[in-house]
Design a protein around this motif. Structure first.
Motif, mmCIF file in Angstrom:
data_model
loop_
_atom_site.group_PDB
_atom_site.id
_atom_site.type_symbol
_atom_site.label_atom_id
_atom_site.label_comp_id
_atom_site.label_asym_id
_atom_site.label_seq_id
_atom_site.Cartn_x
_atom_site.Cartn_y
_atom_site.Cartn_z
ATOM 1 N N ILE A 146 2.379 -19.979 -61.202
ATOM 2 C CA ILE A 146 3.223 -20.252 -60.039
ATOM 3 C C ILE A 146 4.688 -20.115 -60.422
ATOM 4 N N TRP A 150 8.245 -16.836 -56.139
ATOM 5 C CA TRP A 150 7.088 -16.610 -55.274
ATOM 6 C C TRP A 150 7.139 -17.547 -54.075
ATOM 7 N N ARG A 213 0.995 -10.926 -50.173
ATOM 8 C CA ARG A 213 0.188 -10.865 -51.383
ATOM 9 C C ARG A 213 0.688 -9.781 -52.330
ATOM 10 N N CYS A 223 -1.726 -12.643 -56.571
ATOM 11 C CA CYS A 223 -1.384 -13.916 -55.940
ATOM 12 C C CYS A 223 -1.194 -13.671 -54.448
ATOM 13 N N TYR A 248 -3.746 -18.239 -56.432
ATOM 14 C CA TYR A 248 -3.749 -17.371 -57.603
ATOM 15 C C TYR A 248 -5.195 -17.210 -58.037
ATOM 16 N N LYS A 256 -9.451 -19.931 -60.480
ATOM 17 C CA LYS A 256 -8.690 -19.804 -59.243
ATOM 18 C C LYS A 256 -7.873 -21.073 -58.988
ATOM 19 N N THR A 258 -5.362 -23.007 -56.259
ATOM 20 C CA THR A 258 -4.906 -23.065 -54.872
ATOM 21 C C THR A 258 -3.995 -24.272 -54.701
#
Length: 321
Positions: A146, A150, A213, A223, A248, A256, A258
């Motif tokens: 992260i 972004w 995305r 991502c 991601y 994964k 979230t």
């Protein structure tokens, strides 16, 4: 995580200025706002103008009541619910802090300014605060995927520079418009940035921009930010996300990540108190600062996290826009 309940008045919101502009300048003129069919494909310039118009309306965003649900994998066993705050100021000032409800025990700190970005997670062992200058990012690997840039892009606060690298795609279902940019990651890898628009003008809390995305050259999503609900700042009438997921996928399903965010109690374009240390990398007692860029430069054979263990899916392969 506490479920967000939309206020009754939200359903009475008229089409915002931005949404009317979308209908008049991007979709075909003369059609009803809810018409989904398109006679012709919108141009990249029109879609970029819409993104930049929205970005220009939000120079700063303060969220004093932030709900965060962080989940890894598909099950609920690896999830945590946090409360926190968020401060964002274009172009690169950002801070998101999360803590355990009730005890207010700090769990996560993510931020950036015009020079560098940083992140800290309480569960790290040993408890490092990772940081890196923006210029060193091409040579660094991130223990967490992260990146503040972004989130700024997902919030719609980052303008887009027009270029010949953009094109428009209309998926077969006819419900969306994709603005695709061919670009490269900080590490020089080929990829695409995809901004997905609702193909009709929306009203109320429905998002006009559905998702953003980042996709690699093989079509794999690196991502994705999914906007689920919008809200209107009562003072400026600017529209910003209310509920959104930052995803991601990782290399494996179990990797994964979230982050489900609910942004409550917002303030748009209020003066930022420069005496506050929101956008300064913090010094945390008992926490060692770890310069990812310095390690990348001095020891290129080991650019992983401390201890030589590379977290799965940790490569910094670019940011959304």
């Amino acid at each position: 995580m506490r479920k967000s309940i939309v206020a009754a008045s939200a359903g009475l919101l008229l089409l915002s200025t931005g949404c009317n502009w979308f209908h008049a300048n991007v979709l075909n003129k003369g059609k009803p706002p809810q018409q989904t069919a398109l006679d012709e494909k919108p141009t990249p310039d029109k879609l970029i103008s819409y993104l930049n118009k929205n970005a220009g309306q939000v120079q700063s965003l303060q969220v004093s009541d932030l709900s965060i649900e962080a989940k890894m994998g598909l099950g609920v066993a690896r999830s945590i619910e946090l409360r926190g705050t968020m401060q964002a100021q274009a172009p690169r000032n950002f801070r998101m802090e999360g803590y355990m409800p009730g005890a207010r025990t700090e769990v996560v700190d993510l931020g950036s300014n015009d020079r560098e970005f940083w992140f800290w997670v309480a569960q790290n062992n040993p408890p490092y605060l990772f940081y890196c200058s923006h210029t060193d990012l091409p040579r660094a690997q991130l223990p967490l995927p992260i990146h503040p840039d972004w989130i700024m892009e997902a919030l719609g606060m980052s303008p887009v520079n027009p270029s010949p690298n953009f094109r428009v795609n209309l998926p077969k279902n006819g419900n969306a418009i994709e603005l695709i940019e061919d670009t490269t990651s900080p590490q020089g890898q080929r990829m695409q940035k995809v901004t997905v628009f609702n193909s009709r003008t929306v009203a109320g809390t429905e998002p006009q921009i559905i998702s953003r995305r980042l996709v690699d050259h093989q079509g794999k999503i690196i991502c994705e930010a999914i906007v689920k609900e919008m809200q209107q700042d009562p003072r400026t009438k600017a529209n910003v996300p209310h509920r959104m997921d930052l995803i991601y996928p990782g290399d494996r399903t179990m990797d994964k990540i979230t982050l489900s965010l609910v942004l409550d109690t917002i303030a748009v374009n209020l003066p930022v108190d420069q005496s506050m240390s929101w956008f300064t990398r913090p010094n945390k007692p008992g926490v060692q600062a770890y310069d990812l860029g310095r390690v990348a430069n001095t020891n290129p054979s080991n650019r992983n996290s401390p201890g030589g263990v590379a977290p799965s899916g940790s490569s910094a392969r670019g940011t959304l826009r």
